[in-house]
Design a protein around this motif. Sequence first.
Motif, short mmCIF file in Angstrom:
data_model
loop_
_atom_site.label_atom_id
_atom_site.label_comp_id
_atom_site.label_asym_id
_atom_site.label_seq_id
_atom_site.Cartn_x
_atom_site.Cartn_y
_atom_site.Cartn_z
N PHE A 178 25.10 -9.34 -49.60
CA PHE A 178 25.40 -10.49 -50.64
C PHE A 178 25.62 -11.89 -50.03
O PHE A 178 25.79 -13.26 -50.00
CB PHE A 178 26.90 -10.04 -51.43
N TRP A 179 25.63 -11.95 -48.63
CA TRP A 179 25.78 -13.10 -47.75
C TRP A 179 24.10 -13.30 -46.60
O TRP A 179 24.44 -13.11 -45.75
CB TRP A 179 26.94 -13.15 -46.45
N PRO A 180 22.81 -13.18 -47.56
CA PRO A 180 21.70 -13.67 -46.24
C PRO A 180 22.09 -14.59 -45.70
O PRO A 180 20.45 -14.40 -45.08
CB PRO A 180 21.17 -12.85 -47.71
N PHE A 181 22.63 -15.58 -45.95
CA PHE A 181 22.56 -16.62 -44.96
C PHE A 181 23.51 -17.29 -44.25
O PHE A 181 23.49 -18.03 -43.64
CB PHE A 181 22.67 -17.49 -45.88
N TYR A 182 24.39 -15.77 -44.45
CA TYR A 182 25.79 -16.72 -42.73
C TYR A 182 24.49 -16.94 -41.78
O TYR A 182 23.84 -15.86 -40.72
CB TYR A 182 26.08 -15.49 -43.05
N ASP A 183 24.92 -17.81 -40.81
CA ASP A 183 25.07 -17.52 -39.52
C ASP A 183 25.71 -17.79 -38.36
O ASP A 183 26.35 -18.60 -38.59
CB ASP A 183 23.42 -18.97 -39.30
N ARG A 184 26.14 -17.22 -37.21
CA ARG A 184 27.71 -16.89 -36.52
C ARG A 184 26.87 -17.56 -34.74
O ARG A 184 26.94 -16.62 -33.79
CB ARG A 184 27.88 -15.61 -36.36
N GLY A 185 25.52 -17.67 -35.08
CA GLY A 185 25.14 -18.21 -34.15
C GLY A 185 24.40 -16.67 -32.86
O GLY A 185 24.92 -16.12 -33.37
N GLY A 186 23.59 -17.58 -31.73
CA GLY A 186 22.74 -16.11 -31.22
C GLY A 186 22.49 -15.56 -32.19
O GLY A 186 21.73 -16.05 -33.12
N ILE A 187 22.29 -14.18 -32.13
CA ILE A 187 21.40 -13.16 -32.67
C ILE A 187 22.13 -12.63 -34.29
O ILE A 187 21.48 -11.70 -35.12
CB ILE A 187 20.85 -12.48 -32.50
N ASP A 188 23.76 -12.62 -34.48
CA ASP A 188 24.28 -13.13 -35.09
C ASP A 188 24.05 -13.30 -36.67
O ASP A 188 24.96 -14.43 -36.58
CB ASP A 188 25.52 -12.49 -35.29
N LYS A 189 23.33 -13.21 -37.33
CA LYS A 189 22.36 -14.23 -38.42
C LYS A 189 22.54 -12.72 -39.43
O LYS A 189 22.26 -11.75 -39.70
CB LYS A 189 20.71 -14.64 -37.80
N GLY A 190 22.25 -13.61 -40.52
CA GLY A 190 21.56 -13.20 -41.84
C GLY A 190 20.83 -12.02 -42.34
O GLY A 190 19.61 -13.31 -41.67
N LEU A 191 20.06 -11.54 -42.83
CA LEU A 191 19.03 -10.88 -43.27
C LEU A 191 18.07 -11.69 -43.99
O LEU A 191 16.91 -11.55 -42.96
CB LEU A 191 19.18 -9.53 -44.00
N PHE A 192 18.31 -12.79 -44.06
CA PHE A 192 16.78 -14.08 -44.76
C PHE A 192 17.03 -14.76 -43.01
O PHE A 192 15.38 -14.65 -43.06
CB PHE A 192 17.64 -15.24 -45.52
N TRP A 193 17.30 -14.67 -42.49
CA TRP A 193 17.35 -15.29 -41.09
C TRP A 193 16.54 -14.69 -40.63
O TRP A 193 15.66 -15.30 -39.52
CB TRP A 193 18.57 -16.11 -40.56
N GLN A 194 16.88 -13.34 -40.47
CA GLN A 194 16.48 -12.38 -39.46
C GLN A 194 14.72 -12.53 -40.22
O GLN A 194 13.52 -12.34 -39.66
CB GLN A 194 16.56 -11.11 -39.32
N ILE A 195 15.05 -12.54 -41.14
CA ILE A 195 12.87 -11.90 -41.53
C ILE A 195 12.68 -13.78 -41.80
O ILE A 195 10.71 -12.91 -41.68
CB ILE A 195 13.23 -11.61 -43.62
N PHE A 196 13.42 -14.13 -41.94
CA PHE A 196 12.50 -15.82 -41.96
C PHE A 196 11.40 -15.40 -40.41
O PHE A 196 10.93 -16.53 -40.72
CB PHE A 196 13.50 -16.86 -42.25
N ALA A 197 13.04 -15.83 -39.13
CA ALA A 197 12.29 -15.77 -37.87
C ALA A 197 10.59 -15.00 -37.68
O ALA A 197 9.53 -15.84 -37.51
CB ALA A 197 13.30 -15.35 -37.14
N SER A 198 10.54 -13.71 -38.30
CA SER A 198 9.82 -12.94 -38.57
C SER A 198 8.86 -13.28 -38.63
O SER A 198 7.65 -13.16 -38.74
CB SER A 198 10.30 -11.32 -38.94
N LEU A 199 9.10 -13.71 -40.04
CA LEU A 199 8.12 -14.25 -40.75
C LEU A 199 7.44 -15.38 -39.88
O LEU A 199 6.02 -15.87 -40.37
CB LEU A 199 8.30 -14.40 -42.54
#
Lengths: 667, 278
Positions: B67-88
């Motif tokens: 439900f919170w794919p966009f959260y960003d707590r700094g470092g590598i602790d980020k929401g899944l959207f950001w994870q996927i976005f980085a890979s993409l």
Amino acid sequence: MSVFVAVDQIDKVFNLVGGGQYIALKGIDLQIKKGEFVSLIGHSGCGKSTLLNMIAGLDLPSEGIVTLEGQRITKPGPDRMVVFQNYSLLPWRTVRENIALAVDAVMKGAPAKERRAIVEKHIDMVGLRPHADKPPGMLSGGQKQRVAIARALSLRPKLLLLDEPFGALDALTRGNLQEQLMQICQENQVTAVMVTHDVDEAVLLSDRIVMLTNGPESKIGGILEVDIPRPRKRMQVVEHPSYYSLRSEMIYFLNQQKRVKQIRARKKTAVARHGLEKVNLEIGFVPLTACAPLAIAQEKGFFTKHGLDEVTLVRETSWRGIVDGIAGGYIDAAQMPSGMPMWLTLGGHQDKPIPTVTALTMTRNGNAITLSKRFYDQGVYNLTDFKQHLLRTRDQRHTMGVVHPSSMHSVLLRYWLAAGGIDPDLDVDVHTIPPAQMVADLKAGSIDGFCVGEPWNYRAAEEGIGFTAATDLEIWLGHPGKVLGVREDWAAAYPNTHIALVKALLEACYYCSLPENAEEIRQILARREYVSTNVEYIQLIDPDSTSCDLGSPMREYAHHQFFSEAAINRPSRTEQTWIVTQLARWGHTPFPRNWVEIIERICRVGVFSTAARELGLDVSYTRQPLKLFDGTVFNADDPLGYLNSLPIKRDFSVAEVILDAPIRRAA
Amino acid sequence: MTTFSPRRRAGADNSFLAGLQKKLPDFAPPIIAIAIFLAIWQLFSLTPGATLPGPIQVVQDTWILIFWPFYDRGGIDKGLFWQIFASLQRVAISYTLAAIFGIGLGILIGTSKLMSKALDPLFQLLRTVPPLAWVPISLAALRQNEPAALFVIFITAIWPILINTAVGVKEIPSDYNNVAKVLQLTKKEYFFNILIPAALPYIFTGLRIAIGLAWLAIIAAEIVMSGIVGIGFFIWEAYQNNNVSEVILALIYIGIVGLLLDKLMAWIQTLILPAEQK
């Protein structure tokens, strides 16, 4: 006009994958004039597309050169635009873009506006305005080919090359496109070379038709000039008198090529057996009632009886096939019209004397002159009426069909007409048509009458298409019909075989002359491998009796005579002399100054006598002068005087006909 | 007209329903299949000694990530959207490079017989090396995680593009080449008007295979290269922390993204290629 494109002694050799070589074309020589439309026709694999590609520059000849306006062709260029068989349009470009690509690439110097105008003009020219912005994938085959033609023409090529342009189209589209192409070519004075395998297309579009022989080593087998005036319309072209002769010429050529291929595939060496030099014979015949002796000799085993175990009868549809077979040496012997040995010997075939001999007259009589039923309905019953009719209808063309210039039919028909005061060359047209096609042509109205052997006269009368205007009874009763002909060199190489062949056929002639065999012979002749017709049309009754109800339009009939005690099968020098006069009379061959020598060489009386003696037949013979229906008596001692006394004749030449000394072939 | 309008409206409603009804046979089987699959999975996870969580367990464990794919707590602790976005992002960079080099080399090989003979064996050899095998060598050569990851994706994605382009260029119908010869097109005109459009269907086939491979390679590359944002490393870390539910969730996301990428390429292909060439 000067030569525009010159193909000069071209050879094309392909290297095969296995290391060998394939000689596709050999010694091709062709000149094309400006504004001419030339078709290349031939069987698949004859190298016609290769030739086209070499003119295009897509392929280069191994030997020889191709020039356009004197410039050697070394690479492809837009001045020789090609319309490919599969259109070759770029599918990712619309119709307009496809044409524009060509125009832009070729006319780089021209301003953009001008180039646009050219593209639009050619879209309109082929009537594709509504489809200009569609990609080729959305067009039909015919439309695609129109785009390809527009693209080619938009470049204003000096030469348009078409590679089977309409091959993949349905008949209706093809017809329309052919007319469009013709119109465009005419309006723009385009010089074009087209590859096709469609005979009708070639006649319709071309000024000249180049026929290529089969590969390997294809060469030009013949060039036909199409004398049909332009502008041509598909429907009218068919009615032009040249149309069918051109068409049949091409079909004959193509069939002949197919045959040659088969003959090449079949290796033939002389098989000697039973003391005969060659027992495997190929004997040519034309499907007529008169082929009975050959059919009977085969079916009743007379060939085998005389040691000829491997005789093959080769069915030719026209006399021309026999001539080519004898000239080409791929048939051993043939049934020939009685004038043919003389005609061949005197150089009637391509002005090249082919010494040919005859030792047997196989049939006499059996011919008649048939005129169209139309004339009968108009009250034309005989020669005098016909002459009157011709005088009344001078404005019309009257065409008579004969089977070969050297055949008795041609000679008799001309004699008959001339005796009635009709000049066979000036007052009527005499055309050469294969025997089996006569009735169809008469029915179609493309000829007005014909002189041919049975069963075709009988059949025309029976079907109510024509009526018999004269039979042998009225022209020359007992004239020689068909003879056995072989080449002189063949006769010299296989003397015993020649005698055996004459014996077999003489016996077959005797068999044919017996009334009790008539029914059986009729059944045999009607079969597919012989005359291939309805058995009713084959009549084989004693020539002196009347065959059927001879009420008009049928009349008393001179039936085939195969044998009689009076040695009718003996080759007659008198008759051959008369034939010489007739061939010279109509300008077919010169009159040979050395006629005595020639007649002596043609008539192999010795072979006949030996054969007849060995069969135990009486060969007593009394020489009689010939007497024809008009009362003129032919004196065999003074043929030239006789010829000069004839009122209607051509300007004939008298020349020494030099024949090679007979050479005995090493067996 | 008035009598017609209500009827037409009714017709429109009907057609909507009818449309749904028509599509039902298309939708129903996959939905039922998924339901059955989930049910079996759930049943297996309930058996004693099961090591993996069932679907219900997965959703319960990961609902924050869902439900919170966009959260960003700094470092590598980020929401899944950001994870996927980085890979993409990595895929985008490497894939673009692979496409440029692949098409370029492909055309070179396709047009030059000599080049084809010289390079073909080498390419055939390299092409069969799996993405994971490239990881150590790229790390050794480049010494940094980021460029190494990019390299692995690049080297994996280039082969199908290269080989398909080469085939496409070699297979240009001789008719088109003959047209070009007769028109005496310049090299440039030939390249843009004949070669590229004619080889395009093959190039697209290559691109479509490559995008799948690139997505495949990113996971491999990221799993090995620690300390970067990306869906691959996310999986690895979740595994290290024994968060199997997160692994499963990430797996589903990877599948969905891969599917979408493929569909995207297919869609671009339909936009560019004319009907006749497909």
